[in-house]
Every structure is written in C-alpha cells, then in structure tokens.
Design an enzyme around this catalytic site. Structure first.
Site, PDB file in Angstrom:
ATOM      1  N   GLY A   1      13.583  40.454  -4.580  1.00 20.56           N
ATOM      2  CA  GLY A   1      14.873  41.014  -4.995  1.00 20.56           C
ATOM      3  C   GLY A   1      14.792  41.834  -6.268  1.00 20.56           C
ATOM      4  N   ALA A   2      13.620  42.381  -6.584  1.00 20.79           N
ATOM      5  CA  ALA A   2      13.464  43.122  -7.839  1.00 20.79           C
ATOM      6  C   ALA A   2      13.376  44.628  -7.606  1.00 20.79           C
ATOM      7  CB  ALA A   2      12.222  42.630  -8.576  1.00 20.79           C
TER       8      ALA A   2
ATOM      9  N   SER B   1      10.486  46.212  -2.935  1.00 21.08           N
ATOM     10  CA  SER B   1      10.361  46.209  -1.487  1.00 21.08           C
ATOM     11  C   SER B   1       9.541  45.049  -0.953  1.00 21.08           C
ATOM     12  CB  SER B   1       9.769  47.538  -1.017  1.00 21.08           C
ATOM     13  OG  SER B   1      10.544  48.009   0.030  1.00 21.08           O
ATOM     14  N   SER B   2       9.872  43.857  -1.415  1.00 23.79           N
ATOM     15  CA  SER B   2       9.224  42.671  -0.843  1.00 23.79           C
ATOM     16  C   SER B   2       9.503  42.624   0.658  1.00 23.79           C
ATOM     17  CB  SER B   2       9.747  41.408  -1.525  1.00 23.79           C
ATOM     18  OG  SER B   2      11.147  41.337  -1.425  1.00 23.79           O
TER      19      SER B   2
ATOM     20  N   HIS C   1      16.822  58.516  -3.986  1.00 18.50           N
ATOM     21  CA  HIS C   1      17.867  58.767  -2.981  1.00 18.50           C
ATOM     22  C   HIS C   1      17.685  60.106  -2.265  1.00 18.50           C
ATOM     23  CE1 HIS C   1      20.536  55.231  -3.542  1.00 18.50           C
ATOM     24  NE2 HIS C   1      19.894  55.190  -4.696  1.00 18.50           N
ATOM     25  N   THR C   2      16.459  60.525  -2.139  1.00 18.37           N
ATOM     26  CA  THR C   2      16.194  61.749  -1.376  1.00 18.37           C
ATOM     27  C   THR C   2      15.805  61.434   0.066  1.00 18.37           C
ATOM     28  OG1 THR C   2      13.929  61.682  -2.187  1.00 18.37           O
ATOM     29  CG2 THR C   2      15.449  63.148  -3.357  1.00 18.37           C
TER      30      THR C   2
ATOM     31  N   ASP D   1      10.196  53.000   2.094  1.00 17.76           N
ATOM     32  CA  ASP D   1       9.568  51.700   1.834  1.00 17.76           C
ATOM     33  C   ASP D   1       8.453  51.397   2.833  1.00 17.76           C
ATOM     34  OD1 ASP D   1      11.569  51.657  -0.006  1.00 17.76           O
ATOM     35  OD2 ASP D   1      12.822  50.221   1.042  1.00 17.76           O
TER      36      ASP D   1
END
Ligand code: GLA
Length: 404
Positions: free
Chosen positions: A126-127, A130-131, A39-40, A192
């Site tokens: 959804g894991a 970053s699909s 979260h940076t 991402d």
C-alpha cells in the site's frame, strides 16, 4: 529489507509448513517506481519507469484436481478456490488479485489444473510501489513455469525469433492489466504490469502507451540509487480521486473528439483554452507537458545526462502539484526535504499521488546520507519519521525450477 536469499528460504519454509513436501517451481517479480510520466499511461501517453529490487516470491507446485490453495506470509492468511469457477472473493483483498490472475490468464490460455503455492515478499504494501502488480507477475510466471497454465508461447505461431520473448511479455502484461481492471475492479493503466515484467538491472524502461513501443534505457555507470520516501499517509483517498482525474481528462478528449489526450497538441489546447472547462484544461496541460518531459528525459538518458533527467523529475512533481492537483502537503514536504539533501538529482511523487511515496534519484554513494537528511527534516516538520527505502533498478519477473 530481506535479501532475495532470505525470501527464498522464507517462502520455501512456508510452503513446506502449509502443504508438506517441496515446491517444484519458484518465481519472483520486482516492485516498480514511475520515474517520469505521471498519469500519462491511461491517456495513451509516454512513461519512464523502473523495476526495483523489492520482490514478491512464490514457491509452489501443480496438483491433481482443479483446486487452487495459496498461502500468504505477509497476510498470515490462506485462500482456496476452484480454478474453473473463480468468484472474486473479498473486495480489495490480496486473494482477489490471486484469483484475478487465474481469471485473466484463463481468458486466453488453457488452465490445466490446480496448484498449491506460498507467497512472501518485501515490497512495502500500500505504499505506491505496486505490490499488487508484483504479486500478479510473480504468480503468472509461477503458473506458467509449474505447467498449471499453458505457456503463452502458444499465442505466437512463429518460430522463436528476435523480440518474441518481449512480445509475449507484453501480451502477459496486458492480460494482467485486464485482470486488474475487470476482475479486481481497479481502473489502472499498463504501467505497473509492464514495469514489473520488463525490468533490467541498472536500466529504466520507457513505454509509449498508445503504440506499446518500449525501450530499456541505461541509467549509467554506476547507476544512481532510486530512493523511495514513504510518508506513511493513507492512500485510501486515492482510489476515488484516481477515477475522478480519469473522468476530467476524458472530458477534454471528448471536447476535441480525439481518441486519447495524447493525440491533442499543446498548441491546440492553448488555442481552445478559454472554451475548455477550467479544471479539465489544467489536467490536460499536465499530461501534455508531462509527455514532453518524458521525451526529453529519454533523450537525456540516452546521452548520459542524469542531472537533466533529475531536473525533469522535479519539474514533473511541480506540474502534478500545480496542474494535476494530485500531490499533498506530506509529499511536497518530502520533496522539499530532498531538495538540498546530499546526492539529490531529482524527485517526484510516485504513482497515483495524494499520499504514499516520493521517488528520488540519488548519486549512488550518497544514498545513506540522503536518507538520513530527508528523514530528519521531514520529522522536524511533520512529527513522524518517513520510511526510506534505498533501491536500485532491477530485473523483471522470472521463474525457475525448484531444486531441493
Ligand atoms: C497508478 C496506476 C498507474 C498510473 C499511475 C499514475 O500507479 O496504477 O497505472 O496511472 O497511478 O501515473
């Protein structure tokens, strides 16, 4: 897991079945993990990530007319839209991501016509790997290679020079981020798209999200395995919480009249501690101490001190858990199960948090034993078996001309 050869064959076969004939261009983009810097990114901070060897692959060709037709193997579904009138499509769907890529590239580059493309992948969906950015980058590379969208090189008038290829990749990462933020409606940072475009086998990637300075940092020889442990808990909750955390960080930024949380020194935060709102100050402390951990982590990698880097990852998890409050019992249990497992160097929750995966750095020859131990310990405690993916740092998105 399928090897990239299997994915090649799979996506080509799907193309032939759906559209007939052969593709003219192919593209592949990896998934990513965040190694340090939780979260940076949207706080203008520092992050270290790696692209990993799980891929989205695309086979396709340009066609006459202005229609786009795509087919996804993983979703057993198709989508069709006009490249000049791009409507968002269903909320949260893979098709919206596809359309968002066309929309965001089309904002800056000429879209020459329509195309047909098949998409396959082995990135767990959804894991937290970053699909979605993997899909975006593979599609963008395909569209450029197939000549559907003009080459971003037109954005840079200088003759080819050192660093230009990376600058163009950065421009592409920003376009795709804009697509995700404004078209898909997901408020994410640059992490991402940057990671899936800049990856290098055996290397981590550092990014300063304020200046966009970046570096590729060797993970050493032999490079450690990057072991992703998926708790298989639902990440649905994460969307609302992600925006809530962004707002909590924003409140502290406003208090200090700063542009980014990154611009505030830890000492300043401590001086104003009693006057700050009790939630925001904890979030801010996480982000600021995390930036410092990323800096120390980059130094540790440069000096080949992998154990120190691993310890920083574990410290990052504790800070996410205690100050940013984005862990969950299942994620904490996965980290606790990893702590005494063979070859463990360090580990933390990956990506947004609240559910999904942890990412662990593990001595390469011991990854199998590590995976077995974590699975067994987690199952004993939670009654479910996690999915464990033994991955390695991989190259970023690429495209090539398809040969028959
Ligand atoms: C998600 C977002 C990233 C980043 C991480 C947290 O994965 O997509 O941009 O903010 O959470 O570090």
């Amino acid at each position: 897991m399928s090897s990239s050869g299997d994915l090649d064959a799979l996506v080509r076969a799907e193309f032939g079945r759906t559209f007939g004939g052969a593709p003219t261009a192919m593209a592949r983009a990896p998934a990513r993990v965040e190694l340090l810097g939780n979260h940076t990114d949207y706080n203008g901070g520092l992050v270290i990530a790696a692209a990993i060897d799980r891929y989205t692959e695309i086979a396709g060709r340009a066609v006459e007319g202005r229609l786009a037709r795509v087919r996804s193997v993983q979703f057993s579904a198709g989508d069709e839209f006009a490249v000049d009138r791009i409507e968002p499509g269903a909320d949260g769907s893979w098709g919206r991501y596809v359309r968002g890529v066309l929309w965001s590239l089309g904002e800056r580059l000429n879209v020459r016509g329509g195309f047909e493309a098949a998409i396959a992948g082995d990135v767990p969906l959804g894991a937290g790997l970053s699909s979605s950015a993997s899909l975006q980058a593979a599609l963008a590379m395909f569209l450029i290679a197939a000549g559907v969208v003009e080459d971003p090189a037109v954005l840079d008038e200088r003759p080819p020079c050192a660093g230009r290829a990376d600058e163009l990749r950065m421009a592409l990462a920003q376009m795709l981020q804009r697509g995700e933020n404004e078209f898909v409606g997901v408020a994410s940072g640059l992490l991402d798209q940057f990671s899936v475009l800049f990856g290098k086998a055996g290397f981590a990637l550092s990014l300063d999200c304020r200046s966009l300075e970046f570096a590729r940092l060797s993970l050493g020889e032999p490079a450690p395995a990057i072991v992703v442990c998926d708790s298989k808990t639902s990440r649905r909750l994460a969307d609302g919480m992600y925006n809530k955390r962004r707002a909590e960080c924003e409140r502290v930024v406003t208090y200090f009249g700063a542009r980014w949380l990154r611009d505030i020194a830890l000492e300043q935060l401590e001086q104003h501690w009693d006057r700050l709102d009790p939630v925001g100050r904890l979030r801010a402390r996480h982000v600021l101490t995390e930036n410092a951990r990323v800096q120390r982590g980059a130094d540790a990698l440069r000096a080949g001190r992998l154990a120190e880097f691993g310890a920083l990852m574990s410290a990052s998890h504790a800070s996410s858990r205690d100050d940013f409050d984005n862990s969950a019992p299942a994620l904490d249990a996965l980290i606790e199960a990893a702590e005494a497992a063979p070859g463990f160097l360090g580990g933390k929750l990956s990506g947004a948090g609240w559910a999904g995966c942890t990412v662990n750095l593990v001595e390469t020859g011991r990854a199998g034993a590590f995976a077995a131990t974590v699975s067994e310990r987690f199952a004993r405690r939670f009654g479910t078996v996690p999915d464990v993916h033994v991955c390695h740092a991989a190259a970023g998105a690429t495209a090539w001309t398809a040969t028959i």
